[in-house]
Every structure is written in C-alpha cells, then in structure tokens.
Motif scaffolding. Structure first.
Motif, short mmCIF file in Angstrom:
data_model
loop_
_atom_site.label_atom_id
_atom_site.label_comp_id
_atom_site.label_asym_id
_atom_site.label_seq_id
_atom_site.Cartn_x
_atom_site.Cartn_y
_atom_site.Cartn_z
N SER A 22 0.77 -1.29 -0.03
CA SER A 22 0.03 0.08 0.09
C SER A 22 0.86 1.22 -0.08
O SER A 22 0.52 2.46 -0.53
CB SER A 22 -1.07 -0.06 1.15
N ARG B 89 2.02 1.50 -3.54
CA ARG B 89 1.08 2.18 -4.38
C ARG B 89 0.66 3.65 -4.19
O ARG B 89 0.42 4.25 -5.17
CB ARG B 89 -0.35 1.33 -4.06
N SER B 90 0.69 4.10 -2.94
CA SER B 90 0.64 5.36 -2.75
C SER B 90 1.63 6.24 -3.28
O SER B 90 1.66 7.63 -3.24
CB SER B 90 0.24 5.64 -1.13
N ASN C 26 -2.73 -6.45 -11.52
CA ASN C 26 -1.68 -6.52 -10.55
C ASN C 26 -0.48 -7.16 -11.41
O ASN C 26 -0.63 -7.95 -11.78
CB ASN C 26 -2.38 -6.87 -9.48
N LEU D 265 0.08 -5.52 -5.58
CA LEU D 265 0.99 -4.68 -6.14
C LEU D 265 0.51 -4.16 -7.80
O LEU D 265 0.56 -5.07 -8.67
CB LEU D 265 2.32 -5.19 -6.16
N PRO D 266 0.12 -2.86 -7.70
CA PRO D 266 -0.25 -2.66 -9.26
C PRO D 266 0.72 -2.92 -10.45
O PRO D 266 1.95 -2.49 -10.04
CB PRO D 266 -1.02 -1.34 -9.18
N LEU E 177 -5.33 4.83 -11.24
CA LEU E 177 -5.52 4.24 -9.92
C LEU E 177 -6.78 4.62 -9.10
O LEU E 177 -7.24 3.63 -8.40
CB LEU E 177 -4.15 4.44 -8.84
#
Lengths: 343, 500
Positions: free
Chosen positions: A49, A52-53, A168, A179-180, A248
């Motif tokens: 996360s 991702r951010s 992902n 995990l994108p 996203l």
C-alpha cells in the motif's frame, strides 16, 4: 589502491553525493520503530500500500527534481498533471472512443508538453523567476481546465484505462495485498530519467545550468533551448503522473492532485536536491518520496488526525532545507581558504 | 617565431558596445596573428573584458565586425566561437561549482563537438591527459566549489587547453597563482605559441605582460589608444598609455599633525583560512591604504571590521569601545561605514532615484522624534551631497541605473557620507571609474578626512594609494607583511612587496 584508501573512499560513497545513505538509514530506523510500535505495520500489505501510494508522487517528484536541479522551482506541475489527464479522459468519453492506452498516453503527454512549453518559453526568454511564473500558470491552467473543459467528476474511464486499474503485478489474495502493474511504467520512467541525468549532454547541461547559468552560456550550452525542452519534458512527465493517478483512482476528478505540491516538493528537497540548484539525484528523490509516504502512513496507523500529516510534512521540509542551508554555509566558509602552496 | 606577414587568424573592426548609456567600447579594432602573444592592456573598466565577451559570442556588439580567417562572422554565439577555436579563460573562471574537476574540463569540448551522450568515466582520461601534460596536480573527482582559488584557476586553464584552441584569451590568468605556477604557465604559453596558437594575454602585472607578449593593444575608456610591437614599450610607457598621464606619484596627503589617541584599534584579529594576527590602528583624519593581491585576505579583513565576517579571536575598538564581533549593527552604531567592492550589486538600489539611494543608509538620523521622518531635513541632506559631490545627472530623481560608473560610485559615497561616519571603509573605490572621476573621488575623500573622518581604502591601484594615503599596509596570504608610512611610500616598492 590500498585498503585504507579504499575505506576512505567507501565512507563518502555510502553516504552518497546527496546524503542518500543518511536518508536510507532514517527510513530503515523509521520502519523498525513502527514495526515495534504496531504489529500490523511490518506486513506485505503495508509494503504494497505504501508503494501504491508512492507511485504518483514519485513521477511528479521526478518532474520537480529536473526543475530544481536546473536552479528553478515548479509549482504548476500538479495543475498540468490533472489538466492533461482529465482533458484526455473527457475527450475520450465525449467522443465515445477509446484510442487505446498508448494513444491516451501520447495525447496526455502532448498536452503536458504544450503546457510545459508555456512555462519554459516565458522563463527562458524573459529570464523571469520560476516560482512566480509557475504560480501564475498554475492558476491559468486550472482556470482553463475548470471553465472550458469541465468541472464534472467522471466516474467511467475508457476501457483501456479501466482495465489497467485492476491489473496487478503481484496479488496475494489471502492477505488482500495487491501490487499494481503500474509499478512497471513508473520504474521505467524513473530509470530513464536517472540515465538521462547522468549520461546525456542534456542531463549534464541541466546540472551545469543549475550550477552557474552564465558559465553554462559561456561554455556553449544552448541554455534557452535546454530550458524550454526541460519544461516541456517536465510537463509530459507530470501528465503521465496525472494519468496514473486517474487510473489508480478509477475516476477523473478535476479537483484532484492540486494541493499535493507540498508533499512532492518536500520529498525532492528531503531527497537531497539543492534548492539553490545544481544538486540532486533520482535515487535520493525516490527515497524522499518513500520517506514522506512512510510518515503519512505511520501517522495514519497511529491514529493521528490527517490534518497533522501536512504539518508533519511541512516540518520535514523545513528540516531538509535547514540542513542544506547549514551545509552551504559550512561549504562557503571552507572556500575562502587561501592558496597555501608555497612558491 | 611565426612570420610577421602571416594572415591574421582573428580580426575585429570598429567594435562599438553601449551599456545603458555608457559607451564600453568605442570603435575598437585589433588583429591577432597565429603563434604570437598579444597583450590587451588597460585599466579596470577600460573595456577589455567587454571586448573578450564580444569576441567569444557572449555579448553582441552594437556595431563592428568580427573576422575569423578573413571571413566575417555574423551572429556570434558562444558555441560558434568555441567551434571556431576561440577559448577564453575568464577572470571569474566560469566553472560549474557543483560538478567535478574532470567534468568541468571536458564538458565544453563535448558541447563543441555536438555530442549527445556523456560518460563520466570515459571522459576522465582526457582530463587526466591535459593535467599531466601541464604537469599539475589536481584532484579530478573533487567538486570545483571545494577547490582553492588557485586550483580553480588551473582547472579553467586545463579546460581551455583540452580543446584545440586556435585563439586563446587569458583574462588575468595569474592573479591567484604563485611564482612557480606562473612560470609554468608561461612555459605553457610558449609551447602553445610554437603550435601556432594566437594568445591574448590580459594582466595588470605589466612586467609579466612585457615578458611574454609580442604585440600590444592598449584600451582606455573603451577607446583604442595605442597598439604596436611589445619591444617598443616599457612598464613606464605602457602605464602612460593606459592611464593617459604620467604615473601620478605626486603625493597630496593631508597633514595629520601630532598623533593623538587612535580612532580605531584592531588587535590580533584572527579568522582561520582568511587572515591571521591582524593588528593596526587608524588616527582621526588619517587615510590608510590596504593592498595585496586578489585572494590575499585584504577584503576579508575589512569585512570583519564591518561585521560581515565574524573573526574567531581578536578585538576591534572604536574610540576605546569594543565592537561586538560579526555584528553589522554594532559596527554601524560605532560609526563605521562600508562601501563594498561591487558597488552595482551590493551598494545601490539601481531602479531607485539618486535621492532615495543617498538617503537609504541614514533614515534613522533624519527622524523627527522616534517614528516620523522629517522630509525637510532629508531634502537638505540630499541636495547638499548632490551638489558637493558633483553628481552628473539631470536631477536627484533620476534612477541610478542611468548613471555612468563614476557617478554611480559617487552616489554610493554620498549615501555613506550622509550617515556621517567616523570611519569610512572603501573597497576598491575607483574600480571601473574613469581617470577624471577618479581624481574627484579622491578629492572628496581627502576633504572628508580633513574634517576628522578616518578612511580605510582597499585598492589594487598602487599610484592611487601613493597619491592619497598617509600609510599603506600590505597583506599577503592573510598576514600583514609590510607597512609603509609617509616617508617610505613609493609605488615601485609597494608593487614589489605585494607580488613577492
């Protein structure tokens, strides 16, 4: 090279030209402290996360890094990012047509480059202070976006973009950790910019301009052309950042991104880029972004109200700039050392 | 030696350049022959640097032409000049402080050859080669901002020579070098000259100039005043050509009378890296000259007196009261005024009127009561100083930017005289000022000193020091190495001690 010599060169190399090593240590310490404080912190879920951010801030930070190395500062990148991304989605939606992800990417980059060209042309031609110019264009770009293009929130993305939203690279369903796939293009852009800064004349030229613009002119660098190209590049990279943000979030909101400038600029400065220009590295910037995201995430986990996150990042920025100012003063004290070579 | 009748590699004809109403160059022509060293001489502000900038494409001339190998070049840019083989070692070196020595040396060559990629590791041997060829020791991986002044100069020299220069300008290349380094540089100049490079040498040290040069061009206030074979010149005749008058060693110095208590006392001032163990005093009405080479620490000493730098130890007292070290406020309230070296950037508000600039430093003393300013007294001060200093301008409302160098310098002086300082420190008060204005400025200083003001003056201009100072101190490598008092002051000796 003897061992002693090797040790001597090893220490500064570990610290890094822009204190990347120190930053890495701070990040590690922070991770250890957080893991002790909160058992839910040290998990793959948290890792994914945070990554991702960090995706969108990383791309934007790379764009800002380029400007800061050249001795300027850009506050319009967020406006450019959302302008390019929202306009692209808006047009695709209105025309009821999906040009495919490559088409969307090229179109958004073109918009970003045009807006960046406006910045670059004004700054390079008239030699105006970059902060004021980009502050002005930020308002202009945002105004045009909201008045002429649209202020409505678009919930339905073109299919090619929507498909990427859920793609992902790694998915661990048991712990709901994803995990994108977009990590890949972000990593590619980061690596390309790192290569460009180190290995191309354009990259070295940006450092040279940031170090001493007049000396760069005298050395034969086409300063005006380089600056214009630089701002176009920054616009295009910001546009990619905007697209990734939209993908996203699975929606396009023209009010987004603008307002995150503090996080991004703080990350770049914490990453060792000098606000006086001429210094900064991609590695440091990425570490700076990770640090800022880590702190935001940690504060959240500890139940600190979100309003405090901004204060914390602001504080970090002051600390980062303060350290630079101190070391700059120490360096200037060193430079008037006299010529002591005896004739 | 190359043949005399060889075609010039570079020729400039009738170059004119005007900066905001001031003519920097007025129809200057010069031609350079391959394999010869050409000396470009002239006082500060005579237009030498401007001419170099025009030839190297950094500035555009308002009129005149530049010919390379007999071919007229229009629209000269730095990149085109570099490709034509014109290399300049600038006075300020023009290096990139944030890049390494190796990068500084090889980058311009890489631009000139229109490279797109750059490899730091692969470009290093090229830099190493030139450093070895010149027999220097330089840390190629150090950032330039961490180097000493001398090493920066050597880096700049390496950078110019790593490319195949056909025409090499050296603007004051020896100021920061020691004797052995200068000798090595001259050896190099001769080597280059044998290779057929045309070299232009700009230096204030006239004996050096005459040692290496074949041809001479002398500029004065932007005009070509003399040119010819170097063998026909001596230090004496060159000075006459540069200044337009005989070396003015006639001294016109205020008589101090009997020495009373000193106005200013400096005792054992120390700042590691800048100066060590500086002690001297200044009597009321005395004009004290401080001189030394660039980088000798002379500027740092007076900056410490004014509180711009904080000395590590030692004391400064004015009329017996000690100043707080490193405090500008303390120095100002003790009555010290400081006219900085770069008057245009440090001392003036260029866009503001002459009146505003004159009054800028002394508003406090023109207040009625504590808060409200007295417009009447302000107007009086401005008009008194404007006329007393004979500032040439249509009115006091004219912006300072429109003034010539000499007049701008007078405005700075007026600003400080308005504060009625007890001690006035001037750093290079006549740099870039024409001869006429220079004499007037010196007269103003003499008058001010006669009224009891103590004056400390830093200057490169030895004849000027001789003509005005009661005493002259010489700084070398951060220490006071000599003091000449009234009877001993003589231009020749001062120059010898300075450069020793």
């Amino acid at each position: 090279m003897t061992l002693a010599q090797r040790m001597k060169t090893l220490a500064p190399r570990l610290v890094g030209a822009n204190n990347e090593g120190v930053l890495a240590i701070i990040i590690v310490v922070l991770i250890i402290v957080m893991s002790l404080l909160s058992p839910s912190f040290f998990t793959v879920h948290t890792l994914f996360s945070i990554v991702r951010s960090a995706l969108v801030p990383s791309i934007l930070a790379i764009a800002v890094l380029l400007v800061i190395i050249s001795g300027g500062i850009d506050v319009s990148f967020a406006a450019i990012a959302i302008f390019a991304a929202y306009t692209t989605v808006h047009l695709a939606q209105q025309g009821q047509f999906d040009p495919g992800i490559i088409g969307i990417l090229l179109f958004a980059c073109a918009i970003g480059a045009v807006l960046g060209f406006v910045n670059g042309a004004v700054i390079a031609r008239f030699r105006l202070p970059t902060l004021i110019v980009t502050l002005a264009t930020q308002g202009i770009f945002r105004g045009i976006l909201l008045v002429y293009i649209g202020s409505r929130y678009i919930a339905q993305l073109p299919d090619s973009m929507a498909g990427l939203s859920t793609a992902n690279l790694i998915a661990i369903d048991s712990s709901r950790s994803y995990l994108p796939l977009l990590v890949v293009p972000v990593a590619v852009i980061v690596l390309i910019v790192a290569w460009m800064l180190r290995r191309t004349m354009f990259g070295r030229g940006i450092y040279a301009i940031g170090g001493d613009t007049e000396a760069a002119r005298r050395a034969g660098f086409p300063v005006v052309r380089f600056q214009i190209i630089l701002y176009m590049m920054v616009g295009a990279i910001a546009a990619i950042g905007g697209l990734i943000h939209v993908i996203l979030n699975r929606n396009a909101n023209p009010q987004d991104i603008v307002g995150t400038e503090l996080d991004v600029i703080a990350a770049v400065v914490l990453g060792g880029a000098s606000i006086f220009g001429g210094r900064g590295s991609v590695l440091g910037t990425v570490l700076g972004v990770v640090l800022v995201q880590l702190i935001n995430n940690s504060l959240l986990l500890m139940g600190v109200p979100t309003a405090w996150q901004r204060a914390a990042v602001g504080l970090l920025l002051v600390v980062g700039v303060g350290i630079q100012a101190l070391s700059a003063r120490r360096a200037s004290r060193r430079t008037f050392v006299l010529d002591t070579v005896e004739a | 030696m190359a043949e005399r009748n060889e075609a010039p590699v570079l020729e400039v004809r009738g170059i004119v350049k005007v900066f905001g109403g001031v003519t920097a160059l007025d129809g200057v022509s010069m031609s350079l022959l391959p394999g010869r060293v050409h000396c470009l001489a002239g006082e500060n502000g005579s237009g030498k640097s401007t001419l170099i900038k025009i030839i190297s494409g950094v500035d555009t001339p308002d009129a005149g032409e530049i010919l390379i190998d007999g071919e007229a070049m229009s629209g000269m840019t730095p990149a085109r000049a570099l490709r034509a083989g014109i290399q300049v070692i600038y006075q300020d070196f023009s290096l990139f402080p944030n890049l390494t020595v190796a990068e500084n040396i090889v980058l311009p060559a890489a631009i000139a050859s229109r490279k797109k990629l750059f490899n730091r590791a692969r470009s290093r041997p090229g830099a190493q080669r030139i450093v070895d060829e010149l027999g220097l020791t330089l840390d190629l991986d150090a950032d330039v901002e961490k180097l000493s002044v001398a090493d920066r100069q050597l880096t700049a020299i390496c950078r110019a020579l790593v490319q195949d220069a056909r025409i090499l300008f050296m603007d004051e290349p020896t100021t920061a070098l020691t004797h052995s380094e200068v000798a090595r540089l001259f050896g190099l100049v001769r080597k280059l000259q044998e290779r057929g490079v045309a070299i232009v040498f700009v230096s204030h040290k006239l004996d050096e100039v005459l040692e290496v040069s074949h041809d001479i061009t002398v500029l004065r206030s932007g005009q070509l005043v003399a040119s010819g074979d170097a063998r026909e010149y001596s230090v004496q005749s060159l000075t006459v050509a540069m200044t337009g008058r005989d070396v003015d060693t006639t001294r016109l110095v205020n008589d101090l009378g009997k020495r009373g208590a000193p106005l200013l006392e400096v005792s054992r001032l120390d700042l590691p890296g800048a100066f060590t163990d500086i002690s001297f005093d200044l009597a009321p009405g005395e004009i004290l000259g401080i001189t030394g080479l660039l980088g000798s620490g002379r500027g740092e000493i007076v900056e410490a007196l004014f509180g711009l730098l904080k000395p590590e130890s030692g004391t400064v007292t004015v009329n017996g009261a000690a100043l707080r070290p490193g405090s500008i406020r303390s120095s100002i309230s003790a009555g010290i005024g400081y006219v900085p070296e770069d008057r245009l950037t440090q001392g003036l508000f260029l866009e503001k009127s002459i009146a505003d600039n004159i009054i800028a430093g002394s508003l406090d003393s023109h207040a009625r009561g504590k808060v409200v300013l007295s417009q009447k007294r302000i107007a009086e001060t401005i008009s008194t100083l404007f006329t007393r200093l004979r500032i040439k301008a249509p009115s006091v409302a004219a912006p300072v930017r429109s003034l010539s160098g000499g007049n701008a310098q007078r405005v700075v002086l007026a600003k400080w005289l308005a504060t009625k300082p007890k001690i006035l420190i001037l750093n290079g008060p006549t740099v870039g000022v024409d001869v006429g204005s220079k004499n007037e400025i010196l007269t103003i200083l003499r008058d001010a000193a006669r009224e009891g003001m103590g004056v400390i003056m830093i200057s490169d201009d030895v004849p000027e020091l001789v003509s005005i100072c009661n005493r002259v101190l010489i700084v070398r490598r951060g220490s006071l190495v000599a003091e000449f008092d009234s009877e001993q002051i003589e231009a020749q000796r001062i120059q010898e001690v300075m450069a020793a």
